[in-house]
Design a protein around this motif. Sequence first.
Motif, short mmCIF file in Angstrom:
data_model
loop_
_atom_site.label_atom_id
_atom_site.label_comp_id
_atom_site.label_asym_id
_atom_site.label_seq_id
_atom_site.Cartn_x
_atom_site.Cartn_y
_atom_site.Cartn_z
N PHE A 76 0.83 -1.20 0.00
CA PHE A 76 0.00 0.00 0.00
C PHE A 76 0.87 1.25 0.00
O PHE A 76 0.52 2.25 -0.66
CB PHE A 76 -0.94 -0.01 1.21
CG PHE A 76 -1.98 -1.09 1.16
CD1 PHE A 76 -3.18 -0.87 0.51
CD2 PHE A 76 -1.76 -2.33 1.74
CE1 PHE A 76 -4.16 -1.85 0.46
CE2 PHE A 76 -2.72 -3.32 1.69
CZ PHE A 76 -3.93 -3.08 1.05
N ARG A 77 1.99 1.23 0.73
CA ARG A 77 2.90 2.38 0.73
C ARG A 77 3.48 2.59 -0.67
O ARG A 77 3.56 3.73 -1.16
CB ARG A 77 4.02 2.15 1.74
CG ARG A 77 3.55 2.08 3.19
CD ARG A 77 4.72 2.09 4.16
NE ARG A 77 4.29 1.88 5.53
CZ ARG A 77 4.34 0.72 6.16
NH1 ARG A 77 4.82 -0.36 5.54
NH2 ARG A 77 3.92 0.62 7.41
N LEU A 79 2.14 1.62 -3.45
CA LEU A 79 1.04 2.00 -4.34
C LEU A 79 0.76 3.49 -4.27
O LEU A 79 0.69 4.19 -5.29
CB LEU A 79 -0.22 1.20 -3.98
CG LEU A 79 -1.48 1.48 -4.81
CD1 LEU A 79 -1.27 1.03 -6.24
CD2 LEU A 79 -2.68 0.77 -4.19
N PHE A 80 0.60 4.01 -3.07
CA PHE A 80 0.20 5.41 -2.91
C PHE A 80 1.36 6.38 -3.08
O PHE A 80 1.15 7.60 -3.07
CB PHE A 80 -0.48 5.61 -1.56
CG PHE A 80 -1.78 4.88 -1.44
CD1 PHE A 80 -2.83 5.14 -2.32
CD2 PHE A 80 -1.97 3.90 -0.48
CE1 PHE A 80 -4.03 4.46 -2.23
CE2 PHE A 80 -3.17 3.22 -0.38
CZ PHE A 80 -4.20 3.49 -1.26
N SER A 81 2.57 5.88 -3.21
CA SER A 81 3.71 6.74 -3.52
C SER A 81 4.02 6.76 -5.02
O SER A 81 4.91 7.48 -5.46
CB SER A 81 4.96 6.27 -2.75
OG SER A 81 5.33 4.96 -3.14
N ALA A 85 -0.24 5.51 -10.05
CA ALA A 85 -1.38 4.99 -9.29
C ALA A 85 -2.26 6.12 -8.79
O ALA A 85 -3.50 6.02 -8.81
CB ALA A 85 -0.87 4.15 -8.12
N PHE A 86 -1.63 7.21 -8.34
CA PHE A 86 -2.41 8.35 -7.86
C PHE A 86 -3.26 8.96 -8.98
O PHE A 86 -4.45 9.25 -8.79
CB PHE A 86 -1.47 9.41 -7.28
CG PHE A 86 -2.17 10.64 -6.77
CD1 PHE A 86 -2.78 10.63 -5.53
CD2 PHE A 86 -2.22 11.79 -7.55
CE1 PHE A 86 -3.44 11.76 -5.06
CE2 PHE A 86 -2.88 12.93 -7.09
CZ PHE A 86 -3.48 12.91 -5.84
N ILE A 89 -6.25 6.65 -9.76
CA ILE A 89 -7.35 6.79 -8.81
C ILE A 89 -8.11 8.09 -9.08
O ILE A 89 -9.34 8.12 -9.03
CB ILE A 89 -6.81 6.76 -7.36
CG1 ILE A 89 -6.21 5.38 -7.07
CG2 ILE A 89 -7.92 7.08 -6.37
CD1 ILE A 89 -5.48 5.31 -5.74
N ARG A 90 -7.38 9.15 -9.37
CA ARG A 90 -8.02 10.44 -9.67
C ARG A 90 -8.90 10.33 -10.91
O ARG A 90 -10.04 10.81 -10.92
CB ARG A 90 -6.94 11.50 -9.89
CG ARG A 90 -7.48 12.91 -10.20
CD ARG A 90 -6.41 13.72 -10.89
NE ARG A 90 -6.03 13.12 -12.17
CZ ARG A 90 -4.91 13.38 -12.81
NH1 ARG A 90 -4.01 14.20 -12.27
NH2 ARG A 90 -4.65 12.81 -13.98
N MET A 289 -4.46 -2.45 -4.86
CA MET A 289 -5.32 -1.47 -5.52
C MET A 289 -6.77 -1.92 -5.53
O MET A 289 -7.70 -1.14 -5.25
CB MET A 289 -4.83 -1.24 -6.96
CG MET A 289 -5.70 -0.30 -7.78
SD MET A 289 -5.64 1.41 -7.22
CE MET A 289 -4.25 1.99 -8.20
N PHE A 292 -8.21 -1.57 -2.04
CA PHE A 292 -8.52 -0.17 -1.77
C PHE A 292 -9.82 0.25 -2.46
O PHE A 292 -10.67 0.93 -1.87
CB PHE A 292 -7.36 0.71 -2.25
CG PHE A 292 -7.67 2.17 -2.27
CD1 PHE A 292 -7.74 2.90 -1.09
CD2 PHE A 292 -7.89 2.83 -3.48
CE1 PHE A 292 -8.03 4.26 -1.12
CE2 PHE A 292 -8.19 4.18 -3.50
CZ PHE A 292 -8.25 4.89 -2.32
#
Length: 316
Positions: A76-77, A79-81, A85-86, A89-90, A289, A292
């Motif tokens: 998860f760390r 993924l969100f870094s 991926a960010f 999601i947006r 992902m 989440f």
Amino acid sequence: MAATEAASTGIPHTAEGLHRKRRLKQNIPWMIMFAPIALYFIVFKYVPMLGLVIAFKNYNFYDGILNSPWVGLNNFRTLFSDPLAFSTIRNTLMISVLSILVGFPFPIMIAIMFHEAKQLWFRKISQTLLYLPHFLSWVVVGGMVITLFSQETGPINKLLESWTGETFPFLYSKGSWLAIFLGSGIWKEAGFGAIIYLAALSNIDPSLYEAASMDGAGKLRQIWHITLPGIRSIIVLMMILSMQSVLEVGFDKVYVLQNAIVSDIAEVISTYIFRMGIQGAQFSITTAMGFFESLVGLTLVIIANQIARKFDNGLW
């Protein structure tokens, strides 16, 4: 005295026991009919949830799911870094919210138009034409859209070129691509989605419309004060259910329309999982992902239901 002894020995009361047996016997046909549905959900919905453990492991084929090493929240760390991926999601959130805001009213409006149509032949033809796209595969719909809006050979650009002398890259401009994507989704699903609202409209008492007409209310006022309040509970229910797919745009309808030029807005979670997981073999990251995505959908459904409960229209 006898009832006390029966209760103390654990023997159920005769009348109560007969009532339970009768209810069980009455429900046996329904239980048999429900069994395949329950089996389907258990095998294809609940058992695969065990695979979510991959999101907390450094999964590889050799060790398998059970023996792969634990990494905790590292996936998860990572993924969100990841900027990709960010942005994914947006994009998913933006497209989903726009799809709900733009597409949600259309089935309601179509159902009301069908309900108000008095000519039976017109209603049947319209319903058939609007229901038909739902049964087309997104591959077929995507091919139709690409053919229509192609910059070189598309009939729309041919017509535009005859008027202005220039063509427009509908499928290669971010704004027009998004409009085409939303419009094709509405065209495909709005007609079939109106069925639920039509069923709800059939339960409204016709005398309410007669009384409103006698009081001088026109069609618009009747729709606003009778039709919409009459199907309010169904509208709220469908809105709650739509919240679960806020981060679930769908794979096929995006994949068949996207291209490299509009990837900045066309890359969503489903296509990200396909590219990174299936093609790139990064199973742990893509499982994180997906996990989440499911958590966000569950959270939004619960929040939407809590808001609906304040108006006595909650799902549970």
